[in-house]
Enzyme design. Structure first.
Site, mmCIF file in Angstrom:
data_model
loop_
_atom_site.group_PDB
_atom_site.id
_atom_site.type_symbol
_atom_site.label_atom_id
_atom_site.label_comp_id
_atom_site.label_asym_id
_atom_site.label_seq_id
_atom_site.Cartn_x
_atom_site.Cartn_y
_atom_site.Cartn_z
ATOM 1 N N ARG A 15 26.956 38.371 39.808
ATOM 2 C CA ARG A 15 26.966 38.994 40.916
ATOM 3 C C ARG A 15 25.598 39.766 41.079
ATOM 4 O O ARG A 15 24.990 39.822 40.191
ATOM 5 C CB ARG A 15 28.119 40.214 40.953
ATOM 6 C CG ARG A 15 29.392 39.357 40.898
ATOM 7 C CD ARG A 15 30.663 40.280 40.979
ATOM 8 N NE ARG A 15 30.761 40.665 39.486
ATOM 9 C CZ ARG A 15 31.658 41.685 39.020
ATOM 10 N NH1 ARG A 15 32.389 42.293 39.593
ATOM 11 N NH2 ARG A 15 31.538 41.838 37.655
ATOM 12 N N LYS A 75 26.926 45.735 36.691
ATOM 13 C CA LYS A 75 27.721 45.878 35.484
ATOM 14 C C LYS A 75 26.898 47.134 34.842
ATOM 15 O O LYS A 75 25.752 47.441 35.226
ATOM 16 C CB LYS A 75 27.312 44.831 34.469
ATOM 17 C CG LYS A 75 28.184 43.728 34.616
ATOM 18 C CD LYS A 75 29.827 44.169 34.241
ATOM 19 C CE LYS A 75 30.569 43.078 34.334
ATOM 20 N NZ LYS A 75 32.036 43.467 33.843
ATOM 21 N N TYR A 94 29.142 49.945 38.101
ATOM 22 C CA TYR A 94 30.320 50.223 37.082
ATOM 23 C C TYR A 94 29.650 50.626 35.854
ATOM 24 O O TYR A 94 28.719 49.903 35.247
ATOM 25 C CB TYR A 94 30.900 48.813 36.904
ATOM 26 C CG TYR A 94 32.057 48.410 38.120
ATOM 27 C CD1 TYR A 94 33.058 48.889 38.504
ATOM 28 C CD2 TYR A 94 31.552 47.081 38.643
ATOM 29 C CE1 TYR A 94 33.667 48.437 39.479
ATOM 30 C CE2 TYR A 94 32.278 46.657 39.818
ATOM 31 C CZ TYR A 94 33.429 47.403 40.162
ATOM 32 O OH TYR A 94 34.083 46.910 41.133
ATOM 33 N N HIS A 96 32.136 52.427 33.081
ATOM 34 C CA HIS A 96 33.322 52.031 32.005
ATOM 35 C C HIS A 96 32.736 52.672 30.635
ATOM 36 O O HIS A 96 32.717 52.095 29.603
ATOM 37 C CB HIS A 96 33.464 50.901 31.641
ATOM 38 C CG HIS A 96 34.372 49.957 32.771
ATOM 39 N ND1 HIS A 96 35.428 50.341 33.473
ATOM 40 C CD2 HIS A 96 33.840 49.233 33.853
ATOM 41 C CE1 HIS A 96 35.788 49.749 34.378
ATOM 42 N NE2 HIS A 96 34.862 48.946 34.692
ATOM 43 N N GLU A 118 33.996 53.030 39.103
ATOM 44 C CA GLU A 118 35.207 52.793 38.675
ATOM 45 C C GLU A 118 36.172 54.283 38.690
ATOM 46 O O GLU A 118 37.271 54.125 38.763
ATOM 47 C CB GLU A 118 35.391 52.311 37.497
ATOM 48 C CG GLU A 118 35.062 53.028 36.223
ATOM 49 C CD GLU A 118 33.620 52.804 35.879
ATOM 50 O OE1 GLU A 118 33.023 52.299 36.639
ATOM 51 O OE2 GLU A 118 33.196 53.607 34.864
ATOM 52 N N ASP A 270 42.383 42.446 30.686
ATOM 53 C CA ASP A 270 41.233 43.529 30.494
ATOM 54 C C ASP A 270 42.007 44.913 30.046
ATOM 55 O O ASP A 270 40.986 45.720 29.515
ATOM 56 C CB ASP A 270 40.513 43.793 31.851
ATOM 57 C CG ASP A 270 41.159 44.241 33.063
ATOM 58 O OD1 ASP A 270 42.565 44.177 32.936
ATOM 59 O OD2 ASP A 270 40.590 44.836 33.933
#
Ligand SMILES: NC(=O)c1ccc[n+]([C@@H]2O[C@H](COP(=O)([O-])OP(=O)(O)OC[C@H]3O[C@@H](n4cnc5c(N)ncnc54)[C@H](O)[C@@H]3O)[C@@H](O)[C@H]2O)c1
Length: 370
Positions: A15, A75, A94, A96, A118, A270
């Site tokens: 992506r 990412k 993102y 995380h 997120e 996940d």
């Protein structure tokens, strides 16, 4: 503002953070957009597609990180990218951070302001920058499950829609949230006989109101699951308990009640997976067998369809990109408390209390740095 979009470097990530459509809107709004050469290749966007909309192509990530005021990615930044972030720079992607102390340390040390997709929220509840990927994974789940059901792929040899005179496949969807609803719609559209289990009565009422012609729903109890499991050709795992590991709804012993060659698609992998026998797989080798039952457990399902996923993510991020670039991050977050929820790191401070608690670190509220 000078907005930069580098090529993703995490393995198997195709992506890209900005589409050419987003570039056009940003340039029209008066911003400069830098795209790293080849950044859109994996999603089917050539450098020329970006320049046609007004972007400038830069040869290396180093040049892009040095020049751009805001970096838009998909990412979490990898170690080499983190080393290029600098004080005052804005990162929108993102992240995380909760399970990732090494990344957190680097982002804190960089002095940059980092907004995580997120944790951005929406006025009506939900997570608007996670939802598009749940939609993709949900719609992909029956497609992958149908492939795995084919005999040549180790499955039971059942066609989703059946044919005149032969009944359809039976599909059981565990969890009727975003993933589950999209999975049920596509499985139903393929002609399968679909039942969704959820333990939220308001959600079941909604599903009944909107989709009663396309699939059935039942309240999720161990008894209902046991009853439906022995008939299912495919089970799609789509449950989520926010902030917790997925509950193991199907134990290894329960596989003995299933028909040989039937398929489990564990989208919740996940979060650890909702079947006891699930272990994460990759697109290269997505399916394995336990006790005669095929398991598909790919943790980054949207990566299989990077073009659709890129455009879907871009549709959701674009209004925020334009607000951040147009007003600056501080004013944009003051004007939109839901965007402010996305603020995870600012000038060496953790600015998300939940992330701080998960990492056992000090954290402040986003409002305290606005
Ligand atoms: N593998 C992938 O590539 C991928 C991609 C996107 C999302 N996901 C994952 O898919 C999962 C579902 O995401 P979502 O966006 O649909 O979440 P969601 O919150 O929209 O839906 C989850 C649903 O599960 C229901 N639920 C909880 N416990 C249940 C139980 N015991 N029985 C039945 N239903 C139960 C909830 O009531 C809710 O309706 C998450 O773990 C998410 O991280 C995976």
């Amino acid at each position: 503002m000078k907005i930069g979009c580098p090529k993703e470097i995490k393995p198997q990530e195709y992506r890209v953070g900005l589409t050419p459509y987003a570039v056009r809107d940003a340039v029209t709004a008066g911003h400069e957009v830098l795209i790293e050469a080849g950044a859109g290749d994996g999603a089917g966007f050539a450098d020329a597609d970006y320049t046609a909309q007004g972007a400038q192509i830069v040869d290396t990530a180093a040049e892009l990180f040095a020049d751009a005021e805001m970096i838009v990615k998909v990412k979490e930044p990898q170690a080499g990218e983190r080393a290029m972030l600098r004080e005052g720079q804005l990162l929108f992607t993102y992240l995380h951070l909760a399970p990732d102390p090494a990344q957190t340390d680097d982002l804190l040390a960089s002095g940059a302001t980092c907004i995580a997709y997120e944790t951005v929220t929406a006025p009506g509840g939900g997570l608007p920058l996670l939802a598009p990927m749940s939609e993709v994974a949900g719609r992909l789940a029956p497609q992958m499950g149908a492939w795995a059901l084919q005999k040549a792929n180790g499955g039971r040899g059942v066609l989703m829609g059946g044919v005149p005179g032969v009944g359809p496949a039976k599909v059981l969807v565990l969890g009727g949230g975003v993933v589950g609803t999209h999975a049920a719609r596509i499985a139903g559209g393929m002609g399968a006989d679909v039942t969704v289990l959820d333990r939220s009565l308001p959600r079941l009422r909604y599903l009944d109101d909107v989709f009663s012609g396309s699939f059935r729903n039942r309240y999720s109890t161990a008894g209902a699951l046991a009853e439906l499991l022995c008939e299912a050709d495919m089970v799609i795992g789509a449950v989520l308990i926010p902030g917790a590991a997925a509950p193991k709804l199907i134990s290894r012993a329960m596989l003995a009640d299933m028909k040989p060659g039937s398929v489990l698609v564990d989208v919740a992998i996940d979060q650890g997976g909702c079947f006891e026998t699930s272990k994460a797989t990759t697109h290269d080798d997505p399916v394995y067998e336990v006790d005669g039952i095929r398991h598909y457990c790919v943790a980054n399902m949207p990566g299989a369809v990077p073009r659709t996923s890129t455009i879907a993510l871009g549709n959701a991020t674009l209004p925020f990109v334009l607000a951040l670039a147009g007003k600056g991050w501080r004013q944009a977050c003051k004007d939109d408390p839901h965007l402010a929820e996305g603020l995870n790191v600012h000038a060496g401070k953790l600015t998300n209390l939940a992330v701080g608690a998960a990492l056992g670190r000090d954290a402040v509220t986003p409002a305290s740095v606005l």
